[in-house]
Design a protein around this motif. Sequence first.
Motif, PDB file in Angstrom:
ATOM      1  N   ALA A  86      -0.392   0.116   1.213  1.00  0.00           N
ATOM      2  CA  ALA A  86      -0.079  -0.808   0.125  1.00  0.00           C
ATOM      3  C   ALA A  86       1.247  -1.525   0.377  1.00  0.00           C
ATOM      4  CB  ALA A  86      -0.033  -0.055  -1.200  1.00  0.00           C
ATOM      5  N   MET A  87       2.244  -0.815   0.889  1.00  0.00           N
ATOM      6  CA  MET A  87       3.551  -1.406   1.178  1.00  0.00           C
ATOM      7  C   MET A  87       3.422  -2.586   2.135  1.00  0.00           C
ATOM      8  SD  MET A  87       6.881   0.356   3.011  1.00  0.00           S
ATOM      9  CE  MET A  87       5.961   0.604   4.545  1.00  0.00           C
ATOM     10  N   VAL A  88       2.650  -2.405   3.203  1.00  0.00           N
ATOM     11  CA  VAL A  88       2.513  -3.475   4.189  1.00  0.00           C
ATOM     12  C   VAL A  88       1.743  -4.655   3.611  1.00  0.00           C
ATOM     13  CG1 VAL A  88       1.663  -4.103   6.471  1.00  0.00           C
ATOM     14  CG2 VAL A  88       2.657  -1.858   6.111  1.00  0.00           C
ATOM     15  N   ILE A  89       0.680  -4.389   2.869  1.00  0.00           N
ATOM     16  CA  ILE A  89      -0.105  -5.474   2.277  1.00  0.00           C
ATOM     17  C   ILE A  89       0.768  -6.330   1.362  1.00  0.00           C
ATOM     18  CG2 ILE A  89      -1.973  -5.985   0.641  1.00  0.00           C
ATOM     19  CD1 ILE A  89      -3.435  -3.518   1.793  1.00  0.00           C
ATOM     20  N   VAL A  90       1.538  -5.678   0.516  1.00  0.00           N
ATOM     21  CA  VAL A  90       2.413  -6.401  -0.418  1.00  0.00           C
ATOM     22  C   VAL A  90       3.459  -7.202   0.349  1.00  0.00           C
ATOM     23  CG1 VAL A  90       4.242  -6.036  -2.117  1.00  0.00           C
ATOM     24  CG2 VAL A  90       2.037  -4.865  -2.380  1.00  0.00           C
ATOM     25  N   LEU A 137      -8.177  -1.332   5.733  1.00  0.00           N
ATOM     26  CA  LEU A 137      -7.846   0.089   5.591  1.00  0.00           C
ATOM     27  C   LEU A 137      -7.770   0.482   4.119  1.00  0.00           C
ATOM     28  CD1 LEU A 137      -5.071   0.598   8.304  1.00  0.00           C
ATOM     29  CD2 LEU A 137      -7.515   1.064   8.484  1.00  0.00           C
ATOM     30  N   LEU A 138      -7.211  -0.398   3.302  1.00  0.00           N
ATOM     31  CA  LEU A 138      -7.120  -0.114   1.867  1.00  0.00           C
ATOM     32  C   LEU A 138      -8.510   0.050   1.262  1.00  0.00           C
ATOM     33  CD1 LEU A 138      -4.856  -0.080  -0.463  1.00  0.00           C
ATOM     34  CD2 LEU A 138      -5.856  -2.293  -1.079  1.00  0.00           C
ATOM     35  N   THR A 139      -9.445  -0.782   1.706  1.00  0.00           N
ATOM     36  CA  THR A 139     -10.816  -0.704   1.191  1.00  0.00           C
ATOM     37  C   THR A 139     -11.435   0.651   1.501  1.00  0.00           C
ATOM     38  OG1 THR A 139     -11.090  -3.100   1.440  1.00  0.00           O
ATOM     39  CG2 THR A 139     -13.095  -1.782   1.281  1.00  0.00           C
ATOM     40  N   VAL A 140     -11.181   1.159   2.711  1.00  0.00           N
ATOM     41  CA  VAL A 140     -11.668   2.494   3.071  1.00  0.00           C
ATOM     42  C   VAL A 140     -11.064   3.536   2.140  1.00  0.00           C
ATOM     43  CG1 VAL A 140     -11.659   4.273   4.867  1.00  0.00           C
ATOM     44  CG2 VAL A 140     -12.057   1.877   5.482  1.00  0.00           C
ATOM     45  N   ALA A 141      -9.752   3.420   1.912  1.00  0.00           N
ATOM     46  CA  ALA A 141      -9.066   4.384   1.044  1.00  0.00           C
ATOM     47  C   ALA A 141      -9.581   4.301  -0.392  1.00  0.00           C
ATOM     48  CB  ALA A 141      -7.560   4.137   1.085  1.00  0.00           C
ATOM     49  N   ASP A 149      -3.139   2.997  -7.929  1.00  0.00           N
ATOM     50  CA  ASP A 149      -1.786   3.339  -8.399  1.00  0.00           C
ATOM     51  C   ASP A 149      -0.752   3.055  -7.313  1.00  0.00           C
ATOM     52  OD1 ASP A 149      -2.697   4.157 -10.860  1.00  0.00           O
ATOM     53  OD2 ASP A 149      -2.650   6.309 -10.393  1.00  0.00           O
ATOM     54  N   ALA A 150      -1.099   3.374  -6.069  1.00  0.00           N
ATOM     55  CA  ALA A 150      -0.182   3.129  -4.956  1.00  0.00           C
ATOM     56  C   ALA A 150       0.055   1.635  -4.780  1.00  0.00           C
ATOM     57  CB  ALA A 150      -0.751   3.727  -3.671  1.00  0.00           C
ATOM     58  N   LEU A 151      -1.003   0.847  -4.875  1.00  0.00           N
ATOM     59  CA  LEU A 151      -0.878  -0.597  -4.708  1.00  0.00           C
ATOM     60  C   LEU A 151      -0.003  -1.195  -5.800  1.00  0.00           C
ATOM     61  CD1 LEU A 151      -1.862  -3.017  -3.024  1.00  0.00           C
ATOM     62  CD2 LEU A 151      -3.814  -3.187  -4.558  1.00  0.00           C
ATOM     63  N   LEU A 152      -0.247  -0.805  -7.032  1.00  0.00           N
ATOM     64  CA  LEU A 152       0.552  -1.323  -8.140  1.00  0.00           C
ATOM     65  C   LEU A 152       2.002  -0.858  -8.019  1.00  0.00           C
ATOM     66  CD1 LEU A 152       0.384  -3.004 -10.706  1.00  0.00           C
ATOM     67  CD2 LEU A 152      -0.238  -0.930 -11.962  1.00  0.00           C
ATOM     68  N   GLY A 153       2.194   0.377  -7.609  1.00  0.00           N
ATOM     69  CA  GLY A 153       3.545   0.902  -7.445  1.00  0.00           C
ATOM     70  C   GLY A 153       4.322   0.160  -6.376  1.00  0.00           C
ATOM     71  N   GLN A 154       3.681  -0.144  -5.260  1.00  0.00           N
ATOM     72  CA  GLN A 154       4.361  -0.864  -4.187  1.00  0.00           C
ATOM     73  C   GLN A 154       4.652  -2.312  -4.585  1.00  0.00           C
ATOM     74  OE1 GLN A 154       5.574   0.581  -1.278  1.00  0.00           O
ATOM     75  NE2 GLN A 154       5.013   2.363  -2.505  1.00  0.00           N
ATOM     76  N   ALA A 155       3.775  -2.905  -5.361  1.00  0.00           N
ATOM     77  CA  ALA A 155       4.041  -4.268  -5.840  1.00  0.00           C
ATOM     78  C   ALA A 155       5.247  -4.291  -6.774  1.00  0.00           C
ATOM     79  CB  ALA A 155       2.808  -4.819  -6.556  1.00  0.00           C
ATOM     80  N   ARG A 156       5.399  -3.251  -7.571  1.00  0.00           N
ATOM     81  CA  ARG A 156       6.511  -3.196  -8.527  1.00  0.00           C
ATOM     82  C   ARG A 156       7.864  -3.034  -7.845  1.00  0.00           C
ATOM     83  NH1 ARG A 156       3.223   0.739 -12.702  1.00  0.00           N
ATOM     84  NH2 ARG A 156       2.401  -0.906 -14.072  1.00  0.00           N
ATOM     85  N   VAL A 157       7.896  -2.385  -6.677  1.00  0.00           N
ATOM     86  CA  VAL A 157       9.181  -2.156  -6.009  1.00  0.00           C
ATOM     87  C   VAL A 157       9.383  -3.086  -4.812  1.00  0.00           C
ATOM     88  CG1 VAL A 157       9.244   0.251  -6.730  1.00  0.00           C
ATOM     89  CG2 VAL A 157       8.254  -0.324  -4.497  1.00  0.00           C
ATOM     90  N   ALA A 158       8.486  -4.035  -4.612  1.00  0.00           N
ATOM     91  CA  ALA A 158       8.605  -4.944  -3.465  1.00  0.00           C
ATOM     92  C   ALA A 158       9.887  -5.762  -3.543  1.00  0.00           C
ATOM     93  CB  ALA A 158       7.396  -5.868  -3.414  1.00  0.00           C
ATOM     94  N   SER A 159      10.493  -5.953  -2.387  1.00  0.00           N
ATOM     95  CA  SER A 159      11.725  -6.741  -2.312  1.00  0.00           C
ATOM     96  C   SER A 159      11.400  -8.175  -1.894  1.00  0.00           C
ATOM     97  CB  SER A 159      12.682  -6.138  -1.283  1.00  0.00           C
ATOM     98  OG  SER A 159      13.058  -4.835  -1.647  1.00  0.00           O
ATOM     99  N   PRO A 160      12.035  -9.169  -2.509  1.00  0.00           N
ATOM    100  CA  PRO A 160      11.868 -10.548  -2.043  1.00  0.00           C
ATOM    101  C   PRO A 160      12.319 -10.672  -0.588  1.00  0.00           C
ATOM    102  CG  PRO A 160      13.000 -10.485  -4.174  1.00  0.00           C
ATOM    103  CD  PRO A 160      12.952  -9.074  -3.660  1.00  0.00           C
ATOM    104  N   ILE A 161      11.736 -11.609   0.130  1.00  0.00           N
ATOM    105  CA  ILE A 161      12.162 -11.847   1.504  1.00  0.00           C
ATOM    106  C   ILE A 161      13.647 -12.232   1.508  1.00  0.00           C
ATOM    107  CG2 ILE A 161      11.789 -13.216   3.590  1.00  0.00           C
ATOM    108  CD1 ILE A 161       9.467 -11.323   2.787  1.00  0.00           C
ATOM    109  N   GLY A 162      14.424 -11.518   2.306  1.00  0.00           N
ATOM    110  CA  GLY A 162      15.855 -11.801   2.395  1.00  0.00           C
ATOM    111  C   GLY A 162      16.723 -11.013   1.455  1.00  0.00           C
ATOM    112  N   ALA A 163      16.125 -10.234   0.548  1.00  0.00           N
ATOM    113  CA  ALA A 163      16.923  -9.517  -0.452  1.00  0.00           C
ATOM    114  C   ALA A 163      17.636  -8.317   0.151  1.00  0.00           C
ATOM    115  CB  ALA A 163      16.041  -9.085  -1.617  1.00  0.00           C
TER     116      ALA A 163
END
Length: 276
Positions: A158-162, A209-213, A223-237
């Motif tokens: 999820a982290m990489v996708i986001v 890979l996410l689809t398999v999971a 939950d993992a996908l939503l969690g990673q979206a919530r903590v994602a950093s803007p590019i350059g932050a």
Amino acid sequence: MTSSISDDDLTLAIDKALPDIRAAYVEAGDAWQPHDYIPWDDGRNYAFLGGEDFVPADVKVDAVVSNGLILGLLTKDHLPSFHRLLAQHHLIESDWGKFVGHWTAEENRHGIALRDHVVVSRTCDVEQLEMWRLEAVTRGYRQYEGTREEIKIAEQIAMVIVHEALSADYFDRLADYADTVESTPAGLVTTLRKIANDDRVQQQYWTELLTVALDVNEGHVKDALLGQARVASPIGAETADGLDEARRIVTEAGISSPERDREILNGLLATWGLAL
């Protein structure tokens, strides 16, 4: 699709699917060469080799383009941190290790290409750039106590996708802007488009890979996908201190902003019926 399924079960399912997904990912890649798009004739030696060191008057690149390049490059410099987060629970000789390794090589190509453009065009003081790089890499991306326990296989994917969704949009928008400015170095717009396209292809196969999971444990993975979206950093932050003005310039130009990032992430999450 039950919450009692363990990370080991997810890993086994993903490992089973990985050979085919990795083969398709490698086949889909665009084996472009960074050196083809660098205007080498525009470069010149620095003082150590008998040339002239950087002075502010050397900067001929538009401020939005130059600052966007710097922030994008320093974000790509977080590659060691990303690789560490992705490799920590897996054997490097495994199909996961090979998949992550190929992704890492592509990401490294992005950093090489962006840095060559910055150095040749004298987009900024390269000594200052090196200090920022050292600070950013030393600080790391999302390196903190507890990371190993928090970021396991569903969170890794999820982290990489986001991140790739935000990165692809950032470099596309920077390319759109750079294409309108006469001072943009030759080959830069093409390089930015290549990076954005790589990011989109990478996102596509991480999503496989996410689809398999999801088929194994839908609730946990969502939950993992939503969690990673919530903590994602803007590019350059998450780069280095002293870049607030660069971030302001890029934000005001509409290359990246909290509002834009939220729009991109909600568009991504909507695929799975989720929203921030």
